[in-house]
Scaffold this motif. Sequence first.
Motif, PDB file in Angstrom:
ATOM      1  N   LEU A  36      27.435  33.397  37.851  1.00 24.11           N
ATOM      2  CA  LEU A  36      27.475  34.129  36.592  1.00 24.11           C
ATOM      3  C   LEU A  36      26.721  33.346  35.522  1.00 24.11           C
ATOM      4  O   LEU A  36      27.058  32.196  35.231  1.00 24.11           O
ATOM      5  N   VAL A  37      25.706  33.988  34.943  1.00 25.92           N
ATOM      6  CA  VAL A  37      24.847  33.320  33.964  1.00 25.92           C
ATOM      7  C   VAL A  37      24.908  34.062  32.640  1.00 25.92           C
ATOM      8  O   VAL A  37      24.730  35.287  32.588  1.00 25.92           O
ATOM      9  N   ALA A  38      25.151  33.333  31.561  1.00 21.51           N
ATOM     10  CA  ALA A  38      25.094  33.874  30.197  1.00 21.51           C
ATOM     11  C   ALA A  38      25.205  32.683  29.250  1.00 21.51           C
ATOM     12  O   ALA A  38      25.444  31.543  29.675  1.00 21.51           O
ATOM     13  N   ARG A  39      25.058  32.960  27.962  1.00 21.95           N
ATOM     14  CA  ARG A  39      25.125  31.872  26.977  1.00 21.95           C
ATOM     15  C   ARG A  39      26.553  31.399  26.738  1.00 21.95           C
ATOM     16  O   ARG A  39      26.795  30.216  26.533  1.00 21.95           O
ATOM     17  N   ARG A  40      27.513  32.346  26.755  1.00 22.25           N
ATOM     18  CA  ARG A  40      28.874  32.024  26.296  1.00 22.25           C
ATOM     19  C   ARG A  40      29.749  31.594  27.466  1.00 22.25           C
ATOM     20  O   ARG A  40      30.233  32.417  28.252  1.00 22.25           O
ATOM     21  N   ALA A  41      29.943  30.286  27.579  1.00 19.78           N
ATOM     22  CA  ALA A  41      30.651  29.722  28.725  1.00 19.78           C
ATOM     23  C   ALA A  41      32.086  30.224  28.816  1.00 19.78           C
ATOM     24  O   ALA A  41      32.582  30.491  29.921  1.00 19.78           O
ATOM     25  N   GLU A  42      32.776  30.352  27.678  1.00 19.31           N
ATOM     26  CA  GLU A  42      34.180  30.743  27.725  1.00 19.31           C
ATOM     27  C   GLU A  42      34.350  32.148  28.290  1.00 19.31           C
ATOM     28  O   GLU A  42      35.278  32.409  29.068  1.00 19.31           O
ATOM     29  N   LEU A  43      33.478  33.068  27.892  1.00 17.27           N
ATOM     30  CA  LEU A  43      33.551  34.422  28.442  1.00 17.27           C
ATOM     31  C   LEU A  43      33.292  34.413  29.937  1.00 17.27           C
ATOM     32  O   LEU A  43      33.953  35.119  30.705  1.00 17.27           O
ATOM     33  N   LEU A  44      32.325  33.613  30.372  1.00 17.09           N
ATOM     34  CA  LEU A  44      32.027  33.525  31.803  1.00 17.09           C
ATOM     35  C   LEU A  44      33.216  32.968  32.579  1.00 17.09           C
ATOM     36  O   LEU A  44      33.546  33.468  33.660  1.00 17.09           O
ATOM     37  N   LYS A  45      33.840  31.934  32.037  1.00 11.82           N
ATOM     38  CA  LYS A  45      34.986  31.339  32.733  1.00 11.82           C
ATOM     39  C   LYS A  45      36.128  32.338  32.858  1.00 11.82           C
ATOM     40  O   LYS A  45      36.778  32.423  33.910  1.00 11.82           O
ATOM     41  N   GLY A  46      36.378  33.088  31.799  1.00 10.39           N
ATOM     42  CA  GLY A  46      37.434  34.097  31.862  1.00 10.39           C
ATOM     43  C   GLY A  46      37.132  35.160  32.897  1.00 10.39           C
ATOM     44  O   GLY A  46      38.024  35.581  33.658  1.00 10.39           O
ATOM     45  N   LEU A  47      35.887  35.612  32.953  1.00 10.26           N
ATOM     46  CA  LEU A  47      35.496  36.612  33.944  1.00 10.26           C
ATOM     47  C   LEU A  47      35.595  36.046  35.349  1.00 10.26           C
ATOM     48  O   LEU A  47      36.094  36.719  36.265  1.00 10.26           O
ATOM     49  N   ALA A  48      35.149  34.821  35.540  1.00 11.06           N
ATOM     50  CA  ALA A  48      35.204  34.199  36.861  1.00 11.06           C
ATOM     51  C   ALA A  48      36.649  34.105  37.360  1.00 11.06           C
ATOM     52  O   ALA A  48      36.937  34.394  38.536  1.00 11.06           O
ATOM     53  N   GLU A  49      37.559  33.721  36.481  1.00  8.01           N
ATOM     54  CA  GLU A  49      38.967  33.621  36.876  1.00  8.01           C
ATOM     55  C   GLU A  49      39.532  34.987  37.237  1.00  8.01           C
ATOM     56  O   GLU A  49      40.275  35.126  38.223  1.00  8.01           O
ATOM     57  N   GLU A  50      39.160  36.003  36.465  1.00  2.00           N
ATOM     58  CA  GLU A  50      39.661  37.345  36.751  1.00  2.00           C
ATOM     59  C   GLU A  50      39.134  37.859  38.092  1.00  2.00           C
ATOM     60  O   GLU A  50      39.885  38.445  38.884  1.00  2.00           O
ATOM     61  N   LEU A  51      37.850  37.633  38.369  1.00  4.33           N
ATOM     62  CA  LEU A  51      37.268  38.109  39.630  1.00  4.33           C
ATOM     63  C   LEU A  51      37.853  37.356  40.823  1.00  4.33           C
ATOM     64  O   LEU A  51      38.042  37.935  41.900  1.00  4.33           O
ATOM     65  N   ALA A  52      38.151  36.091  40.630  1.00  6.92           N
ATOM     66  CA  ALA A  52      38.775  35.329  41.707  1.00  6.92           C
ATOM     67  C   ALA A  52      40.189  35.837  41.973  1.00  6.92           C
ATOM     68  O   ALA A  52      40.603  35.984  43.135  1.00  6.92           O
ATOM     69  N   ASP A  53      40.942  36.116  40.911  1.00  6.49           N
ATOM     70  CA  ASP A  53      42.313  36.613  41.074  1.00  6.49           C
ATOM     71  C   ASP A  53      42.347  38.006  41.682  1.00  6.49           C
ATOM     72  O   ASP A  53      43.149  38.301  42.565  1.00  6.49           O
TER      73      ASP A  53
END
Length: 276
Positions: A36-53
């Motif tokens: 996942l690539v974008a400027r805003r790391a916090e949004l990416l981390k939240g999305l990554a955690e949701e997709l993993a869950d």
Amino acid sequence: MSGTSHPRTALVTGASTGIGERFARDLAERGYALVLVARRAELLKGLAEELADRYGARTEVLPADLGTPEGVRTAAERLRADGTDGRAPIDLLVNNAGRGDGGVFTEQDPDDVDAMIDLNVRAVLRLAGAVLPVQIARRAAEGPGRPLGVINVSSLAGELPVNPGGSVYSAAKSFVTRWSESVAAETAPHGVHVTAVLPGFVRTDMTRGVQESGLPDLAFVPKEQVVRDALRAWAAGRGTVVPGAQYRAADGLLRGIPRTLYRAAAGRLARRGASS
């Protein structure tokens, strides 16, 4: 070079919101691992955690501003991974990150124009140029198998012969579409697919002003449909796709209208706007 021992992996740019986020969700549901690539790391981390869950998706978070040379180099380096260093090679690159600054060209900030071209054009070329040679080599080494290639998110605005108030954006998207079609012809003999997706209006942060203008719901194509149509077209090896029946019909009409009529109508609109 080895790709078959790794999970199917997609790298999605502009993944934190909008169409890019929808691509990430759909690909995770289909069993892809994701970068996942974008400027805003916090949004990416939240999305990554949701997709993993939700889907058990393997995710990598890669914060990068693709409007800068450093950000492009960061993403390109990941795209060049061929599986020999333990990192999964990229089966699908989704070039989605972009910006849609509008305005009369002579009144636009030249730095904003440069930034839009950097993100909408140069980054798209550089990232595709990083991954496609790896994918072609993989296909030659591995033979037929799971789809490999690139989806470039362009725009139906690039098909407009004249677009006052959106000249640079339309020209950039026209470039992306025409370039994608040519590269698709070059990579198809190698079994690697390149597809340009040309959405009309979609409800995203980029189109907030349009959404507030009072356009009817029919004018907007759901993000889910854009992504579904794009993935289907890419898997089938189609060079372009226009999501939404209303926009496919509009695209057909656009191609049938003489350019002289377009210019005359656009000129009247521009003069009316200048005098208001």
